[in-house]
Design an enzyme around this catalytic site. Structure first.
Site, PDB file in Angstrom:
ATOM      1  N   SER B  51     -40.960   3.175  32.406  1.00 24.81           N
ATOM      2  CA  SER B  51     -41.824   3.888  31.459  1.00 24.81           C
ATOM      3  C   SER B  51     -41.435   5.358  31.301  1.00 24.81           C
ATOM      4  O   SER B  51     -41.900   6.028  30.388  1.00 24.81           O
ATOM      5  CB  SER B  51     -43.289   3.813  31.918  1.00 24.81           C
ATOM      6  OG  SER B  51     -43.710   2.473  31.921  1.00 24.81           O
ATOM      7  N   GLY B 224     -44.084  -0.203  29.699  1.00 28.13           N
ATOM      8  CA  GLY B 224     -42.799   0.192  29.137  1.00 28.13           C
ATOM      9  C   GLY B 224     -42.913   1.568  28.530  1.00 28.13           C
ATOM     10  O   GLY B 224     -43.998   2.144  28.470  1.00 28.13           O
ATOM     11  N   GLY B 226     -42.340   4.821  25.705  1.00 30.91           N
ATOM     12  CA  GLY B 226     -42.311   5.167  24.294  1.00 30.91           C
ATOM     13  C   GLY B 226     -43.594   4.932  23.517  1.00 30.91           C
ATOM     14  O   GLY B 226     -44.652   4.653  24.069  1.00 30.91           O
ATOM     15  N   CYS B 251     -50.616  -1.233  30.663  1.00 30.33           N
ATOM     16  CA  CYS B 251     -50.015  -0.009  30.135  1.00 30.33           C
ATOM     17  C   CYS B 251     -49.521  -0.202  28.714  1.00 30.33           C
ATOM     18  O   CYS B 251     -50.335  -0.381  27.816  1.00 30.33           O
ATOM     19  CB  CYS B 251     -48.922   0.487  31.082  1.00 30.33           C
ATOM     20  SG  CYS B 251     -48.495   2.206  30.772  1.00 30.33           S
ATOM     21  N   GLN B 255     -51.555  -1.380  25.222  1.00 25.66           N
ATOM     22  CA  GLN B 255     -51.526  -0.736  23.900  1.00 25.66           C
ATOM     23  C   GLN B 255     -51.066  -1.719  22.835  1.00 25.66           C
ATOM     24  O   GLN B 255     -51.585  -1.740  21.710  1.00 25.66           O
ATOM     25  CB  GLN B 255     -50.600   0.487  23.946  1.00 25.66           C
ATOM     26  CG  GLN B 255     -51.101   1.568  24.902  1.00 25.66           C
ATOM     27  CD  GLN B 255     -50.002   2.548  25.322  1.00 25.66           C
ATOM     28  OE1 GLN B 255     -48.830   2.332  25.028  1.00 25.66           O
ATOM     29  NE2 GLN B 255     -50.396   3.599  26.023  1.00 25.66           N
ATOM     30  N   GLY B 295     -48.556   8.228  27.735  1.00 29.76           N
ATOM     31  CA  GLY B 295     -48.724   9.381  26.859  1.00 29.76           C
ATOM     32  C   GLY B 295     -49.515   9.038  25.606  1.00 29.76           C
ATOM     33  O   GLY B 295     -49.894   9.915  24.839  1.00 29.76           O
ATOM     34  N   HIS B 335     -52.248   1.103  36.159  1.00 29.84           N
ATOM     35  CA  HIS B 335     -51.290   0.255  36.875  1.00 29.84           C
ATOM     36  C   HIS B 335     -51.886  -0.368  38.122  1.00 29.84           C
ATOM     37  O   HIS B 335     -51.810   0.217  39.203  1.00 29.84           O
ATOM     38  CB  HIS B 335     -50.053   1.070  37.246  1.00 29.84           C
ATOM     39  CG  HIS B 335     -49.207   1.407  36.070  1.00 29.84           C
ATOM     40  ND1 HIS B 335     -48.134   0.655  35.670  1.00 29.84           N
ATOM     41  CD2 HIS B 335     -49.306   2.407  35.156  1.00 29.84           C
ATOM     42  CE1 HIS B 335     -47.597   1.163  34.577  1.00 29.84           C
ATOM     43  NE2 HIS B 335     -48.297   2.245  34.250  1.00 29.84           N
ATOM     44  N   GLU B 337     -50.725  -2.589  39.871  1.00 26.83           N
ATOM     45  CA  GLU B 337     -49.695  -2.897  40.881  1.00 26.83           C
ATOM     46  C   GLU B 337     -49.413  -1.691  41.773  1.00 26.83           C
ATOM     47  O   GLU B 337     -48.674  -1.814  42.748  1.00 26.83           O
ATOM     48  CB  GLU B 337     -48.412  -3.371  40.190  1.00 26.83           C
ATOM     49  CG  GLU B 337     -47.524  -2.263  39.596  1.00 26.83           C
ATOM     50  CD  GLU B 337     -48.055  -1.665  38.290  1.00 26.83           C
ATOM     51  OE1 GLU B 337     -49.153  -2.061  37.858  1.00 26.83           O
ATOM     52  OE2 GLU B 337     -47.378  -0.787  37.717  1.00 26.83           O
TER      53      GLU B 337
END
Ligand SMILES: Nc1ncnc2c1ncn2[C@@H]1O[C@H](COP(=O)(O)OP(=O)(O)O)[C@@H](O)[C@H]1O
Ligand SMILES: Nc1ncnc2c1ncn2[C@@H]1O[C@H](COP(=O)(O)OP(=O)(O)O)[C@@H](O)[C@H]1O
Ligand SMILES: [Mg+2]
Ligand SMILES: [Mg+2]
Lengths: 1071, 357
Positions: B51, B224, B226, B251, B255, B295, B335, B337
Site C-alpha cells: 500500500s 493496495g 493508490g 482497506c 473502498q 489516504g 487492518h 491482520e
C-alpha cells in the site's frame, strides 16, 4: 455509559508519608483524581496523613482529613461523611491494602460503601501471589515456575524443586519490600524469614530466577464496557533482577520487534481481563527470554503506580484522571484526550521522542546499607527526560540526577567491567566510562547484562564525548549542534574541553546553537496539541506557543532525595497557582515525574527539563520571563540563583548575595555579631589535620562536618578527641571541616517566616520534640510550642525578624534555633522555603507560598493583610518517617544527618492526641497495652523512670536489661529483667523477634558505645514495632499512651479554619 | 533549510519545504506522495506493505531500525515506498534478524535518509495536507523541488493492479475463498488461511466471471495502493460478484466495495497511518484499537439503501467499515491482520470464514 448518578460522595484514600517505593507519584495521581471527580460534580472526601502533599490542600477535596491511614480512622471518617463509594486505586499499595482490610472487616458493608475501581476479588487475584499464579494459568499465560511458601520448611522443599538462585517475593507489599534473591541453602532461611515477615499475610512466592531476561512493563487501561488500551510500553534497561523502580527505563520499548511487542500487548490485555480490573489502570510486568521467545508474566498492579505516573508524563496521557472517571462509569471513548481536544481517550499514545527515566539513590546517607541493586527497591527518586533520540534523553536524565557524590572512577577497564557484573547505582556512569576508555559495547553488554542495543547507543555517546575533546574554540556551530543532538550537555562539553558550563553555553548561544521546544502531544504530531507541555531538542523548528502575559518561571526541585522531597514540589505548585491568580503566565521547570508540578495542567507552560544551568538558561532565553523563582524548590534552584543572575536572568526575591551571606560561615558569623545574635562557637579547620586544634578552640562536645556538603552529610557529634579521631578515620573527609560547639540538651525550634526585605512576619514557631542534635528533618515537631515560654517565642520572632532584615530576605525564610537555659543560639538560617512550609500552611491555614510570591513580585508585607499573629488552631504534630525498614543493616538511631524520606501529620485538641495521631499516620502506632522494653543511657535514666511510671500507670508491663531494670526498680517500679545479647539466649533480641515486645525505648549513647543497643533497635525495626530512640520522644509517647484514644476523633481541614483554639489544653501533654 | 549533521541528501515537499538529510539507503532520487505513519514498531512490515507504493514514507517515531531486519517481518518480497525518511536510523542486528536496517534498505534499493527533523515534516503535512515530495542524494534543492512538482500525483491513477503478487494457494481445509490481490499483505493471506479456509490468491485484473468460475464460497478483496476510484477493473469485478457469495474487503478492498455499492471515495486531508486508531463498532459500541494505512476514505454522505456503516473512526468520524447485509458483503478500512500493530480486530477473519462454513 454515562457517569454514575447513584454515587454522590466518593472517599479517596491517599498513600500516606513518602517512603521508598511510594513517593510523590501518588500525590500526583490522587490530586488528579480528586480534581477530576469534583469537576464531574462528585463530593470528594480525602484521607491522607501526609501534610507535604498537594492533595491534602483544603481546596483539592471537599473534605480533607490529614488523619492516619488505618481502619480505625477511616471508619470514623466514613461514619461521619457517609460516602457512597471508596476509590482505593489511586493511593498506592497503602490505599489498596487498607481497602482490602476495610472490606474484610466488614466496615464497607456496615456503612454501605461500594468499592469502586477494583473490587476486593480483583485486588486479591492481583496481590495474592498464589491467586495470581492460578489466574494466569487459567488465562493461558505463563509465570515463572514457583511455589507458595508460608513457613521455612516449605522453603527448603521449594528450593529442592526449583534450584538456586531463588527469587523471594512477599505478597501484598510494595517496592519489593522484604523480597530478595537466595543464592544458596545457607542464606535461604534468613532471607525467607525476612520475606515472610514483610508480607502482611505471611505469604511468599519462591520462584525460579529469570535474572538477566528482558524486563518490560505495559500500562493498561480498561473501562466498564470492556474497552482496553495500552497507554505505554516501558523497557527496563536493567534486566530482570533489578527492581523496576531502581532500573533505568525507556519508553517506548526500544529493542522489541513488533511481533514481540504485540504478543506482550495481547498478554497484558488478557491479564487485566483475567484479573478482572473492570475499570481503571493497571501495570503489568513481563520477563522476556530474547533467545527462546518465552514470555512470563511477573506481576500486575491493579491500580495506578509509579510506572503509570511515569507513563503519564512520558506520553501526556493522564492515566489517573481517566482511571478515576472510568471508576465512576465513564468509558474511554466518551472521555476526551484533553491534549488534542478533538480526539477521545480511547487510543494509544504515539511518541515521536524517547523518554528515559533514571533513578536517584541516596546510599551516601546510608553507609551500612547494601548498595547492590536487587529485587527490592532502594532508590529514593527519579528523573525523567525526553529527547529526540535515546542518547539525547539519556544524557539529560543523567545530568538531571544532581549527584552530590560523584561516581567512583574505575581504576581500569578491567576494573570497570568487573564492577558492572554487580548492579550498582552508578552502573551507567561506569558503562560510559568503560566505553570511553576502550571497552567495546559487546564487552559492556556481557558484563552488565544490558541489551547490546543500549550499549551501542551508550558507546555512541561515549564516542561523541571523545570526539569533542580539545579546545572549546575549535568547536564550531556544526560540532556543537552534533554533540548536543547526540546527548552531550553543556556540562559534558565543558568537561571535554576543560572549560565550564557557562563558557560552553556562551559560545554555543553565540554561534546560534539553541534548543527548539517541542510539545508532548500524545499523537506524534498527528493533531495540534492544545496543551503546552514541552521538552527541548535541537531541531530546525520549535513550536513554543506563548501569550502576552508576563511569564514567571518557577524552578522545581528535581528528583526526590533525602532532605528534598515533595514538600518543595508543594511550594512550586502553589507558586504556579499564585502566578496565574496574579495574572501572570506560570512556567514550570522540573524533571521529576513523581510530582504534581510536572502535571501540565498545573502551569501555563511546563518544561520537562533537568534543573541544570544550561537547560534553565536556554528556557529563560526562550521565555524572556518577568522573573524567575528559585527559592521554592529546595537547594536545587537555590544553587543556580547566583550563576543565573550573573548571566542576566531576573531572579525574583531574596538576592543570591543573601544566600552566600547565610551559607558562608565567616560572613554569617559577622552578621550575627552585628545583629547581636549568638551562634554556637565555631571554627573552621582548613584541613582535617587541624580539626583537633579547632575542637580545642571551641570546646567539646563538637559537631563536625565537611564544609562542602549539604543536607547534613557526614555530620557527627564528638564528645572528645578520641571520638573526633575516630570520625576522621571513618569518614576520611577531604577539604575544610566545620567544627561547631555542640549545644547539649538544648531544645530546638524552627521558624518559618515571610519578609519583604525590611519587615518580617513569623508564620510559625515549631518546637522540636527531640533535643537539638537530631536533624530537623528527622525530628518530630509541634505547633504551637509546648515547652518554650511565650517570652522565648517572642524572642525568636524578634531574632528572626532581625535576621530577615540583615540578610535582605524577600520571600520565605527558615531559621533554626537551639535554646538552652534561656540562651538562644542560631543554628542556621535558610533564605528559602523550608521543608515545613506545607505543614505550617495546613496547620495554620495561611497560604504562605502565595504570600511569598507576592513579596517576590515587590509587594510590601503590609499589603498582604496578614494578621498580627498566626491564628492559633488545634495542636499539630509532624513526625518523620525513616527508611530503616528497607535497610536492615542500618542502626535506626537519629542524629544530625537527615535520613527521613517523608512525614506524617497529626491534628488534635491536645499535644498528646496530635502526637499519637502523627505516630499512627507514620505507620508506627503506639501500643495501647502490652510490653514496653526500656533501656536508657546513664544521663537519661532519671527521666526514663518518669516514662516507666506513666507506662505502668497505663497498664503496660515493663521489661529492661539489668542496668535499667535496677535503676527503675530503685524507683519502686515493677520491672521484669531480660538478658543482654552478650549474656546469651534467651535474650532481649529473641524476646523482640518472638513478638514479646510492643514498644521499644532505647536511647543510644554515642557511636559504637553499645553494640547491644543497635541490635535491639534493629530487631524492633524488623519486628515492625515502634522504636523510640530519644528520651524526649519517649516522654511524649508515654503521655500519649496514657491518654488512650482521647482526642482521636478525625478533624477535617475545612473545619479547622474557624475551629476553636485549644490553647487551654496546650501544655497538658507534658510530663 | 534545516541543518543535518552530515548533509548528504535532501528532502523536499512540493510546497517548498526543504530539509537536509543524511543518506542511509540507496543512492538516487525518489519522488512520490509524501505521507507519515505514527506507528512506533514494525518498520520492516510497513516498508514491505504494497500500500505504500509510490509514496515517500516518513516515520514519526524517532528511532527506526533498532532491532534489525529479517525475512520474518516481510509483508511482501520487496520494499514499496519510493523513499523512507527517518529521524534516526539504526543499522545493527536484533530481534528481527542479523541484518542491519540500513543494509536492508540498501539491498532493497530504497532511497532512505535520516537525521531529518521529521516532527517538522509531520506537522507540515498535517497542516498542508497530502502533497508530493522527494528525496535525493544527487540533486540540489532547486532541482529536487522542480522534479517533485513535475511528478504526477496519485489521483486518478490505478497503481493497485501492478502491486499484486503472483497467484498462489494457502490453507488445506475449509471453504474456498478467492482473494483478489491488489497488493495484498502476506499476513492477510495468512490470517485468512489461519481462520480455516482454502485460499486462492488471484491478481487484480481478474474478471467477475473468472472469479466465479473458481467456485468460491467467499470472496476477499485486498488492500493496495493508490486512488481507489481509478481501479475501475476491480470495481467492476466486485460489482459483478456482489451477492453471489459472501464478500469481505480490507482497506483498498473496502473502498472498492464502496464504489461497487455506488459510494464515492474522497481524499483525506493527510490520511490515516499508524497503529493507534480507535474505531467504534456500531453493533455494540465497542472500541477497537486499529492499524491504518490509507489516504482515501469512503464518502458516506448519501448512503444507498441496504448499506450500513459498521465502523467509524473516533479520530475524525470517517467511515471505517461497511456492510450490505442482503448482498452478504462487508469490509473494513483498517487492518485486522495487524503487522505492524495491535491485533484487536483479528476476529474479523474468523467471523468471515465462519460465515462461509
Ligand atoms: N523470577 C524472577 N527472577 C528474576 N527477577 C525477578 C523475578 N521475579 C521478580 N524479579 C525482579 O524483582 C523485581 C520486583 O518484583 P515485583 O514482583 O515486581 O515486586 P514489586 O511488587 O515490589 O514491584 C522485578 O522488577 C524483577 O526485576
Ligand atoms: N551547634 C549545634 N548544637 C546542637 N545541635 C546542632 C548544632 N548545629 C546543628 N545541630 C543539629 O544538627 C541538625 C542539622 O544541622 P543544620 O546546620 O541545620 O544542617 P542542615 O543544613 O542539614 O539543615 C540541626 O537540625 C540540629 O539539630
Ligand atoms: Mg513490580
Ligand atoms: Mg537544618
Amino acid at each position: 455509559m454515562p457517569m454514575r448518578t447513584d454515587i454522590h460522595t466518593v472517599l479517596v484514600l491517599g498513600s500516606g508519608p513518602i517512603v521508598i517505593g511510594q513517593a510523590g507519584e501518588f500525590d500526583y495521581s490522587g490530586t488528579q483524581a480528586c480534581t477530576a471527580l469534583r469537576e464531574d460534580g462528585y463530593r470528594v472526601v480525602l484521607v491522607n496523613s501526609n501534610p507535604a502533599s498537594i492533595m491534602t490542600d483544603p481546596q483539592v477535596a471537599d473534605r480533607t482529613y490529614v488523619e492516619p491511614l488505618d481502619a480505625e480512622a477511616v471508619e470514623a471518617i466514613i461514619a461521619r461523611e457517609r460516602p457512597d463509594a471508596l476509590l482505593p486505586t489511586l493511593g498506592g499499595q497503602t490505599a489498596l491494602n487498607l481497602a482490602v482490610e476495610l472490606d474484610r472487616e466488614g466496615v464497607l458493608a456496615r456503612h454501605g460503601v461500594e468499592l469502586i475501581g477494583a473490587d476486593a476479588a480483583a485486588i486479591h487475584r492481583a496481590e495474592d501471589r498464589d491467586a495470581f499464579r492460578s489466574c494466569m494459568a487459567a488465562a493461558g499465560l505463563q509465570t515463572p515456575p514457583s511455589r507458595i511458601v508460608t513457613d521455612l520448611s516449605q522453603g527448603s522443599a521449594a528450593a529442592e524443586e526449583l534450584g538456586f538462585p531463588l527469587i523471594l517475593r512477599p505478597g501484598f507489599t510494595l517496592g519489593g519490600e522484604g523480597g530478595g534473591v537466595a543464592l544458596g541453602a545457607d542464606d535461604l532461611d534468613e532471607r525467607l524469614l525476612a520475606a515472610l515477615d514483610a508480607s502482611p499475610i505471611r505469604q511468599v512466592l519462591v520462584e525460579r530466577s529469570v535474572i538477566g531476561w528482558g524486563e518490560f512493563e505495559l500500562e493498561v487501561m480498561r473501562d466498564g464496557a470492556d474497552n482496553a488500551i495500552v497507554v505505554c510500553s516501558i523497557e527496563n534497561i536493567d534486566p530482570m533482577g533489578v527492581h523496576t523502580g531502581d532500573s533505568v527505563t525507556v519508553a517506548p520499548a526500544m529493542s522489541l520487534s513488533d511481533d514481540e511487542l504485540q504478543r506482550m500487548r495481547d498478554a497484558a490485555l488478557a491479564v487485566i481481563r483475567a484479573v478482572g480490573v473492570s475499570t481503571g489502570g493497571a501495570n503489568v510486568q513481563f520477563a522476556l527470554n530474547r533467545d527462546t521467545g518465552e514470555l512470563y508474566v511477573i506481576e500486575m498492579n491493579p491500580r495506578v503506580s509509579r510506572s503509570s505516573a511515569l507513563a503519564s508524563k512520558a506520553t501526556g496521557y493522564p492515566i489517573a484522571k481517566i482511571a478515576a472517571r472510568l471508576a465512576l462509569g465513564g468509558t474511554l471513548d466518551e472521555l476526551a484526550n484533553e491534549i488534542t481536544g478533538v480526539t477521545p481517550a480511547s487510543f494509544e499514545p504515539a511518541l515521536d521522542y524517547v523518554a528515559v527515566k533514571v533513578p536517584r539513590f541516596a546510599f551516601e546517607k546510608l553507609p551500612n546499607a547494601h548498595a547492590e541493586l536487587t529485587t527490592h527497591m532502594k532508590s529514593v527518586g527519579e528523573v525523567l527526560a525526553l529527547g529526540r533520540t535515546f542518547g539525547e534523553a539519556m544524557g539529560k536524565a543523567l545530568a538531571g540526577r544532581e549527584l552530590d557524590v560523584a561516581p567512583r572512577e574505575p581504576a581500569s577497564v578491567a576494573d570497570a567491567l568487573e564492577r558492572l557484573r554487580t548492579p550498582a547505582w552508578d552502573r551507567f556512569d561506569v558503562m560510559l566510562w568503560a566505553l570511553g576508555a576502550g571497552a567495546s559495547a559487546a564487552e559492556v553488554s556481557d558484563a552488565s547484562g544490558v541489551h547490546p542495543w543500549f550499549c551501542g547507543e551508550l558507546a555512541a555517546l561515549a564516542a561523541e564525548r571523545a570526539r569533542v575533546a580539545g579546545p572549546l574554540d575549535a568547536l564550531g556551530a556544526g560540532e556543537l549542534l552534533r554533540a548536543r543532538r547526540a546527548g552531550l550537555t553543556d556540562r559534558d562539553l565543558a568537561a571535554a574541553t576543560g572549560t565550564d558550563e557557562i563558557a560552553v553555553g556562551r559560545r554555543r548561544r553565540a554561534l546560534g546553537v539553541r534548543p527548539t521546544y517541542h510539545a508532548v502531544d500524545t499523537c506524534a504530531g498527528e493533531f495540534a496539541a492544545q496543551t503546552t507541555y514541552y521538552y527541548a531538542a535541537f531541531e530546525s523548528e520549535g513550536e513554543l506557543r506563548r501569550d502576552d502575559r508576563p511569564a514567571l518561571v518557577v524552578l522545581g526541585s528535581g528528583p526526590n532525595r533525602i532532605g528534598q522531597g515533595v514538600e518543595f514540589d508543594y511550594c512550586c505548585v502553589h507558586a504556579a497557582r499564585a502566578a496565574r491568580e496574579l495574572g501572570h503566565a506560570a512556567v514550570m521547570v522540573n524533571c521529576n515525574p513523581e510530582t504534581v508540578s510536572t502535571d501540565h495542567g498545573v502551569s501555563d507552560r511546563l518544561y520537562l527539563e533537568p534543573l541544570t544551568l544550561d537547560a534553565v538558561l536556554d528556557i529563560c532565553e526562550a521565555e524572556r520571563p518577568l522573573g524567575l523563582i528559585t527559592q521554592l524548590g529546595g537547594q536545587t534552584p537555590l544553587r543556580l540563583a547566583a550563576p543565573l543572575v550573573a548571566e542576566g536572568v531576573p531572579v525574583l526575591g531574596t538576592p543570591p548575595e543573601a544566600i552566600d551571606l547565610a551559607e558562608d560561615r565567616g560572613r554569617f558569623g559577622a552578621l550575627l555579631d552585628r545583629l547581636g545574635l549568638r551562634a554556637p562557637r565555631w571554627a573552621v579547620a582548613a584541613e582535617p589535620g587541624d580539626a583537633l586544634a579547632a575542637a580545642d578552640e571551641v570546646g567539646y562536645p563538637v559537631l563536625v562536618r565537611p564544609s562542602y556538603v549539604l543536607g547534613g552529610r557526614a555530620m557527627a557529634v564528638c564528645e572528645g578527641p578520641e571520638e573526633l579521631r575516630a570520625y576522621l578515620r571513618r569518614e576520611a573527609p577531604r577539604g575544610p571541616l566545620l567544627v561547631d560547639r555542640f549545644v547539649e540538651g538544648a531544645i530546638e525550634l524552627d521558624v518559618d517566616a515571610l519578609s519583604d526585605g525590611t519587615s518580617c512576619w513569623t508564620a510559625a514557631v515549631m518546637e522540636h520534640i527531640e533535643a537539638a542534635g537530631i536533624h530537623s528533618g528527622d525530628s518530630a515537631c509541634v505547633l504551637p510550642p509546648q515547652e518554650a515560654p511565650a517570652r522565648l517565642v517572642d524572642e525568636l520572632r524578634e531574632q528572626t525578624a532581625a535576621l530577615a532584615a540583615g540578610l535582605g530576605v524577600i520571600g520565605l525564610m527558615n531559621v533554626q534555633f537551639a535554646v538552652r537555659d534561656g540562651d538562644v543560639y542560631v543554628i542556621e538560617a535558610n533564605p528559602r522555603a523550608s521543608r515545613t512550609v506545607p505543614f505550617v500552611a495546613k496547620a495554620t491555614g495561611v497560604p504562605l507560598v502565595r504570600h511569598a510570591v507576592r513579596l517576590m513580585l515587590g509587594e510590601p508585607l503590609e499589603a498582604l493583610g496578614l494578621p498580627a499573629r498566626t491564628p492559633e488552631r488545634q495542636v499539630a504534630v509532624k513526625e518523620a518517617v525513616l527508611p530503616f525498614g528497607r535497610f536492615p543493616g542500618e542502626d535506626p538511631v537519629l542524629g544530625p544527618e537527615m535520613r527521613a524520606t517523608g512525614e506524617s501529620m497529626g491534628i488534635g485538641p491536645t499535644f498528646a492526641a496530635a502526637f499519637a495521631k502523627a505516630q499512627r499516620g507514620a505507620g508506627q502506632a503506639l501500643p495501647q497495652a502490652g510490653v514496653a522494653f526500656l533501656s536508657a543511657r546513664d544521663p537519661d535514666k532519671a527521666r526514663m523512670a518518669g516514662v516507666a511510671r506513666r507506662l505502668a500507670g497505663a497498664g503496660m508491663d515493663l521489661v529492661a536489661t539489668a542496668g535499667t531494670a535496677a535503676a527503675l526498680a530503685a524507683e519502686g517500679l515493677d520491672v521484669a529483667s531480660v538478658a543482654k545479647v552478650s549474656e546469651g539466649s534467651p535474650h532481649v533480641v529473641d524476646l523482640i523477634a518472638g513478638g514479646g515486645v510492643d514498644l521499644v525505648v532505647n536511647t543510644p549513647s554515642g557511636p559504637g558505645a553499645r553494640p547491644d543497643g543497635a541490635l535491639i533497635r534493629r530487631a524492633a525495626v524488623r519486628a515492625s514495632i515502634p522504636c523510640i530512640t530519644t528520651i524526649e520522644a519517649a516522654e511524649v509517647a508515654a503521655v500519649a499512651i496514657a491518654s488512650g484514644r482521647e482526642g482521636a476523633a478525625p478533624v477535617a481541614l475545612q473545619d479547622l479554619a474557624e475551629g476553636p483554639s485549644s490553647l487551654s489544653e496546650i501544655g497538658d501533654g507534658r510530663p | 533549510m534545516s541543518p543535518a549533521t552530515v548533509a548528504t541528501a535532501t528532502v523536499a515537499l512540493e510546497d517548498g519545504l526543504v530539509l537536509e538529510a543524511r543518506s542511509v539507503g540507496a543512492h538516487g532520487t525518489a519522488l512520490g506522495e509524501a505521507v507519515f505513519t505514527t506507528g512506533m514498531s514494525g518498520y520492516q512490515e510497513a516498508v514491505t506493505d504494497p500500500s505504500y507504493a509510490e509514496q515517500v514514507l516518513c516515520f514519526a517515531a524517532p528511532m527506526i531500525g533498532n532491532y534489525g531486519a529479517g525475512p520474518s517481518c516481510d509483508e511482501s518480497p520487496r520494499a514499496w515506498p519510493r523513499a523512507v525518511v527517518m529521524a534516526r536510523a539504526g543499522d545493527g542486528p536484533g530481534a528481527a534478524g542479523p541484518e542491519g536496517w540500513c543494509a536492508w534498505l540498501r539491498r532493497h534499493g530504497v532511497v532512505a535518509v535520516d537525521d531529518v527533523d521529521t516532527r517538522r515534516l509531520v506537522r507540515h503535512l498535517r497542516e498542508g495536507g497530502a502533497m508530493r515530495g522527494g528525496v535525493s542524494t544527487e540533486l540540489g534543492p532547486e532541482e529536487l523541488l522542480a522534479a517533485v512538482r513535475a511528478h504526477p500525483t496519485l489521483d486518478g491513477r490505478d497503481i493497485a493492479s501492478a502491486a499484486a503478487g503472483p497467484a498462489r494457494r494457502l490453507g488445506q481445509d475449509g471453504p474456498r475463498v478467492v482473494a483478489i490481490d491488489c497488493g495484498m499483505k502476506e499476513s492477510i493471506a495468512r490470517s485468512l488461511a489461519g481462520a480455516g479456509c482454502r485460499l486462492e490468491v488471484v491478481p487484480a485484473g481478474i474478471t467477475a466471471g473468472e472469479v466465479l468460475a473458481l467456485g468460491p464460497d467467499g470472496i476477499f478483496v485486498s488492500n493496495g495502493p493508490g486512488d481507489p476510484a481509478a481501479v475501475a477493473a476491480v470495481i467492476a469485478t466486485v460489482r459483478g460478484v456482489l451477492g453471489e457469495v459472501p464478500l469481505f474487503g480490507i482497506c483498498l478492498g473496502h473502498q472498492l466495495l464502496g464504489h461497487a455499492l455506488g459510494l464515492a471515495t474522497e481524499r483525506l486531508p493527510f490520511g490515516h497511518r499508524g497503529s493507534n486508531h480507535p474505531v467504534r463498532r456500531a453493533e455494540d459500541g465497542a472500541v477497537e484499537i486499529t492499524v491504518q494505512n490509507h489516504g482515501y476514505a469512503v464518502d458516506a454522505a448519501r448512503l444507498p439503501d441496504g448499506v450500513e456503516i459498521t465502523h467509524t473512526s473516533l479520530f475524525d468520524g470517517s467511515v471505517e467499515g461497511l456492510r450490505a447485509p442482503e448482498l452478504r458483503a462487508s469490509s473494513v478500512q483498517y487492518h485486522p491482520e495487524a503487522r505492524p500493530g495491535p491485533r484487536d480486530a483479528g476476529y474479523l477473519f474468523r467471523s468471515f470464514v465462519g460465515e462461509l462454513a
